[in-house]
Design an enzyme around this catalytic site. Structure first.
Site, PDB file in Angstrom:
ATOM      1  N   LYS A  70       0.845  -1.202   0.000  1.00 15.25           N
ATOM      2  CA  LYS A  70       0.000   0.000   0.000  1.00 15.25           C
ATOM      3  C   LYS A  70       0.880   1.251   0.000  1.00 15.25           C
ATOM      4  CE  LYS A  70      -4.040   1.657   2.673  1.00 15.25           C
ATOM      5  NZ  LYS A  70      -4.918   1.315   3.823  1.00 15.25           N
ATOM      6  N   SER A 145      -9.778   1.395   2.930  1.00 20.69           N
ATOM      7  CA  SER A 145      -8.889   2.206   2.110  1.00 20.69           C
ATOM      8  C   SER A 145      -7.857   1.406   1.327  1.00 20.69           C
ATOM      9  CB  SER A 145      -8.172   3.219   2.990  1.00 20.69           C
ATOM     10  OG  SER A 145      -7.333   2.531   3.911  1.00 20.69           O
ATOM     11  N   SER A 169      -9.953  -1.221   6.941  1.00 23.80           N
ATOM     12  CA  SER A 169      -9.355  -0.898   5.643  1.00 23.80           C
ATOM     13  C   SER A 169      -8.691  -2.051   4.919  1.00 23.80           C
ATOM     14  CB  SER A 169      -8.349   0.245   5.794  1.00 23.80           C
ATOM     15  OG  SER A 169      -9.026   1.479   5.811  1.00 23.80           O
TER      16      SER A 169
END
Lengths: 482, 476, 95
Positions: A70, A145, A169
């Protein structure tokens, strides 16, 4: 066969027997990337298609395996921008501990995945780059996310991925994209090098195609880190080895508060089917109560935004990232104008909203009413779980009340977006481990996820149940048509 | 009307640990800008603090030396405000649960004993440094200092004169140096002091409106700034004006305080518990252990010097006023057990050499060579005067005293025959004095001794010379 | 719970966030509705509860006072929006 379709444990075997090379994997990933990335947009920027392992040893656990991470995890010498304009151009000058561990085990840092800016969001729409799309339906969100990591794994443009989870997330996008995502126990994985959203809630975790890969990746990244005072010094078990221990006699609680209003009937059905399947393996179910569930979202939005408002104060245009070409405002010192304009232009709407909320709840006169009260209710929420997990090994819930929603559907309604995290948020507040895995599809072909929660540092139990279920289902073998 | 000042001091002291408070960067002064830095002290995205174990121990030592309580449960908080020298735009500090409270320090001003209460002692991290190049529209930031462990020591408003403040600061600094936790060098910024001062008519209990004074670079500056500010506030009140609560900067050149012109914002620091640092605990046993590890403090040493060596309080105070000096004294004592003689030498000639350069090492002075000089004088090998010149030579060159005596031929003449010869010569040219003595003028003897000393180039043993002279004069 | 535009501006200033007038109003409304939702916490009896700042029961995590190598300043300075020599450069700070 295209190597990008395989799991890490399958690839590792072939790599060890020298049937394939790491370069083959990268080249197949590149072909896939070229084909699907324009539609999915899972990556924050172009990955590294030519990379070799810094370590080449057969005993390295991820030797030659590419891992996508990420965009909020620092890797030395690479752009790490948190999908935010305010961090544009930021080249991390150091490796996050998880990255260091990956490299030590021979993994290749393949690329950085898209996300909601600073992990603020549940849809990947709050990225300053572009929204990521759900590989199962390009009109829909991949969740967030860590939507980029989930979508990249689901679309087979990643082998393994790392996400971060502050309120769901990892798990929510895993559910919405039909992959396996684990939020480890708070303190299980070092946060050093993870660009903080809410320090008391954040954890890095694996996002993978199946449970075995998830266990493998957790084993590599978990463990005590002297650079993170909140990482816990207890041994890391061999998660892979204990996968097949079986589940007969395991006791699993189903919280009644989670099966009420707002839950999609197809999600409810999928959960009931999964429960029936697990019962047939000898798992014992019982109804449990988590009475403070209804307060979790409120507690979360106080604590998470308060911490975020402080964590994000450092983005001010002084040391790194974006600095606005500020105009001097009357009576305001140039420095203050620089700060305000940099942050005004550098942060997106959701980041601003959370900074304002977090600053508000900490500001003079409000601390007791909001922050202090939230910390107290947080204690009650944790107590609820402690009680239930005193009697049950695990808790089973849906991951998200509904499958993937349409892009743009909730952008104007932050509260309804926040409420979609209702099943995942409590886990972060209580610091527990939880995994989301596919447990079915809607009639329209969207993945449905279920969440398995465990006791602190009992990821092994979660994996055992997840593995038993996965061995007897085919959901994880389903591929989106792209 | 007569007014009195009410003063409280806020002292920041950098702790002299090897590394910074929350990272492994060297805690040192004077490196090239932005060289003692790492992701943690720069507050880079993703970095996390981990507390240096030595920091808590040092801080606890100070708190105990200042007679404060120590908490069993210690936590850190974030103090949020924007400033370019603050890398994270929050400072790790302690808010509602300071490390220590309810301390005090006993001071003596003009012979009068006073107890100054210390409200709190807490730990925090220092900020970086800003440089403002003249004639430019920019400031430059150096983060070497960022993350240095800092102890904030806040007194109650118990100080009632600028002199009180001066003595409190000096005693505090001395105590910290004795504990060995800080250099307390105001010039290097390892000790910084802000002062709150208000005035009120003598006899009034209610406090007046206070001003906060900043930018004092020495203890003397603190005293002068307080003197100035006291007069300024009294003058304002007498003119019927009201005192404004504000921060005022001391201008060393103009010797005056000036209101900070930029409008200050209301402080709203949004403190909350630092989530990256789990709490710390001190058991009662830990606290006992730390208390035991405390070295002898200045007050205790003073008492001991008075009691064991029979010193006057004034002399003892001079000896303990510098830890190195007091340590040196005690080291000398081990070699040469004559406390008063050593003290006289230290307070007199040695201190005058030390004045410009407060380090024994730089002066090549060791307990061995100082006691050697003293014993040379005491056993009559050299005169007192010669002893002082040997000391000067040691300080200059570092040569051993024996060598100097030999090289400069400073040995005293105690040989009777040689002295008699000199006496005869002196008597021959000072017939008048010889006669005076015979006539009963005792003073004449002293004059003649002086002449013998002179003739011998200061080397004659004055006692033997005197006896021989008296004998010789009787003859006439 | 209603909050005023002035409050939003005060908060934005504390957070050094420049907001256009339209944004102030927009955030005022949204903040009001979120705070309204959060108000449900008032229903919980927390009179006997100690605030939980850390979810883990760990204490006394220290680092030894041993010097570690610092980072190469160039690695950090290359990210600086503005620098002079080895300094970071900012608009003049008014003292």
């Amino acid at each position: 066969m295209n190597l990008n379709l395989l799991t890490a444990h399958e690839l590792s075997e072939s790599l060890r027997s020298a049937k394939i090379t790491s370069a083959h994997i990268l080249s197949d990933l590149k072909d896939r990337f070229d084909k699907v990335e324009p539609k999915v947009r899972a990556y924050a920027r172009q990955p590294f298609f030519k990379k070799s392992s810094s370590r080449n040893s057969v005993d390295a656990q991820l030797n030659g395996i590419p891992v996508s991470i990420k965009d909020n995890i620092c890797s030395d010498g690479d752009l790490t921008e948190c999908a935010s304009r305010i961090l544009s151009g930021f080249v991390a000058p150091y490796d996050a501990t998880v990255v260091k561990k990956l490299k030590e085990q021979g993994a290749l840092i393949f690329g950085k995945t898209n996300m909601d800016e600073f992990a603020f969001g549940s849809s990947c729409e709050n990225s300053s780059f572009y929204p990521t799309r759900n590989p199962w339906d390009l009109e829909r969100v991949p969740g967030g996310s860590s939507g980029g990591s989930a979508a990249a794994v689901a679309a087979d443009e990643a082998i393994l991925a790392l996400g971060s989870d502050t309120g769901g997330s990892i798990r929510q996008p895993a559910a919405l994209c039909g992959v396996v995502g684990l939020k480890p126990t708070y303190g299980r994985v070092s946060r050093y090098g993870l660009i903080a959203f809410a320090s008391s809630l954040d954890q890095i975790g694996p996002m993978t195609k199946d449970v075995r890969d998830n266990a493998l990746l957790l084993k590599v990244i978990a463990g005590h880190d002297k650079n993170d005072a909140t990482s816990v010094d207890i041994p890391v078990p061999d998660y892979v080895r204990s996968l097949e221990k079986g589940v007969r006699g395991m006791r699993v609680g189903i919280p009644k508060e989670y099966f009420v209003e707002g839950m999609d009937p197809e999600v409810r059905q999928a959960l009931n089917d999964a429960k029936a399947k697990l019962e047939s393996f000898g798992v014992q179910f019982g109804e449990v109560s988590l009475p403070h569930t209804e307060y979790a979202v409120a507690v979360y939005y106080i604590i998470a935004t308060a911490e975020a408002s402080s964590n994000l104060a450092r983005f001010d245009g002084v040391q790194y990232g974006f600095r606005a070409s500020h105009k001097s405002v009357e009576k305001e010192p140039a420095l203050i104008s620089m700060y305000k304009q940099t942050r005004a232009e550098g942060f997106g709407q959701e980041a601003k909203r959370r900074i304002i909320l977090g600053t508000y709840v900490l500001s003079s006169g409000y601390y007791d009413a909001y922050y202090s009260r939230a910390l107290k209710v947080r204690a009650l929420i944790k107590e609820d779980f402690d009680k239930v997990l005193g009697e049950f090994d695990l808790i089973l819930t849906p991951t998200s009340p509904s499958p993937a929603f349409k892009i743009g559907e909730k952008t104007d309604d932050p509260l309804s977006m926040y409420l979609s995290d209702i099943y995942t948020i409590s886990v972060n507040l209580a610091g527990l481990p939880a995994l989301s895995m596919p447990c079915g599809f809607t009639k329209s072909g969207l993945p449905i996820g279920m969440q398995i929660l465990g006791k602190p540092f009992a990821e092994e139990d979660i994996f055992r149940l997840a593995f038993a279920y996965e061995q007897n289902t085919l959901w994880h073998k389903m591929k989106p048509k792209l | 009307m007569e007014y009195e000042p009410v003063i409280g001091l806020e002292v920041h002291v950098q702790l002299k640990t090897k590394t910074k408070a929350f990272c492994g960067c060297a805690n040192e002064f004077g490196s090239k800008e932005n060289s003692n830095i790492c992701p943690v002290c720069l507050g880079l995205p993703g970095s996390l603090p981990v507390l240096n174990s030595q920091v808590l121990v040092s801080a606890a030592k100070v708190a105990l030396a200042l007679n404060g309580t120590i908490r069993n449960f210690i936590k850190f908080d974030r103090k949020n405000y924007f400033y370019p020298d603050l890398p994270k735009n929050f400072q790790i500090s302690q808010f509602d649960m300071p490390l220590s409270e309810h301390g005090y320090m006993d001071i003596k001003v003009d012979g009068q004993a006073k107890r100054i209460a210390i409200k709190r002692v807490h730990l925090e991290e220092d900020a970086g440094k800003l440089i403002h190049p003249e004639g430019t529209a920019c400031s430059l930031v150096d983060f070497n200092r960022a993350g240095t462990p800092l102890l904030e020591i806040v007194s109650e408003p118990d100080l009632h004169s600028p002199e009180d403040a001066y003595v409190y600061l000096s005693d505090l600094k001395l105590a910290l140096q004795y504990i060995g936790v800080s250099d307390c060098d105001m010039e290097k910024g390892s000790l910084r002091c802000d002062a709150n001062i208000s005035v009120r008519p003598v006899g009034q209990i209610k406090l007046g409106t206070k001003a906060e004074l900043k930018n004092m670079n020495s203890f003397k500056a603190v005293r002068t700034a307080l003197e100035f500010e006291f007069k300024r506030q009294v003058k304002s009140l007498e003119a019927g004006e009201r005192i404004v609560q504000e921060t005022r900067l001391w201008d060393e050149k103009k010797e005056a305080t000036f209101s900070m012109r930029s409008k200050e914002e209301a402080h709203d620091y949004r403190y909350f518990p630092e989530p990256d640092l789990p709490p710390f605990t001190f058991t009662d046993a830990d606290i006992k252990g730390i208390r035991k590890s405390l070295p002898e403090l200045p007050k205790e040493r003073l008492g001991r010097f008075v009691a064991s060596f029979g010193f006057g309080e004034k002399d003892a105070a001079v000896l303990i006023s510098d830890k190195e000096l007091a340590d040196f004294f005690e080291a000398c004592l081990k070699i040469y057990n004559e406390p008063k003689k050593i003290a006289n030498w230290l307070i007199g000639p040695v201190l005058s050499h030390l004045k410009s350069n407060l380090s024994f090492e730089a002066l090549h002075l060791s307990p061995e060579n100082l006691t050697k000089i003293i014993s040379l004088v005491e056993d009559g090998t050299v005169s007192n005067l010669a002893g002082k010149s040997i000391l000067a030579e040691v300080v200059e060159t570092g040569k051993p005293p024996d060598t100097i005596v030999r090289e400069k031929n400073l040995g005293q003449v105690s040989d009777v025959d040689e002295l008699k010869k000199i006496i005869e010569e002196v008597a021959a040219v000072n017939m008048r004095s010889v006669d005076d003595y015979a006539a009963g003028k005792e003073n004449a003897l002293m004059f003649l001794v002086g002449q013998v000393m002179r003739k011998s180039g200061g080397k004659a043993n004055p006692k033997i010379a005197r006896d021989l002279l008296a004998e010789r004069l009787k003859k006439t | 719970m209603a909050i005023s535009k002035e409050e939003v501006k005060y908060i934005a200033n504390l957070a050094r966030l420049g907001l256009a007038e339209a944004e102030v109003e927009h955030f005022r409304e949204q903040l009001g509705s979120i705070l309204g939702y959060i108000d449900k916490l008032k229903k919980v009896d927390v009179s006997k509860i100690i605030p939980m700042a850390h979810v883990l029961d760990i204490k006394n995590v220290y680092r030894q006072d041993t010097v570690l190598p610092s980072i190469d300043p160039q690695k950090v300075l290359q990210n600086a929006p503005s620098r002079e020599g080895q300094f970071f450069k900012v608009p003049k700070v008014i003292e």
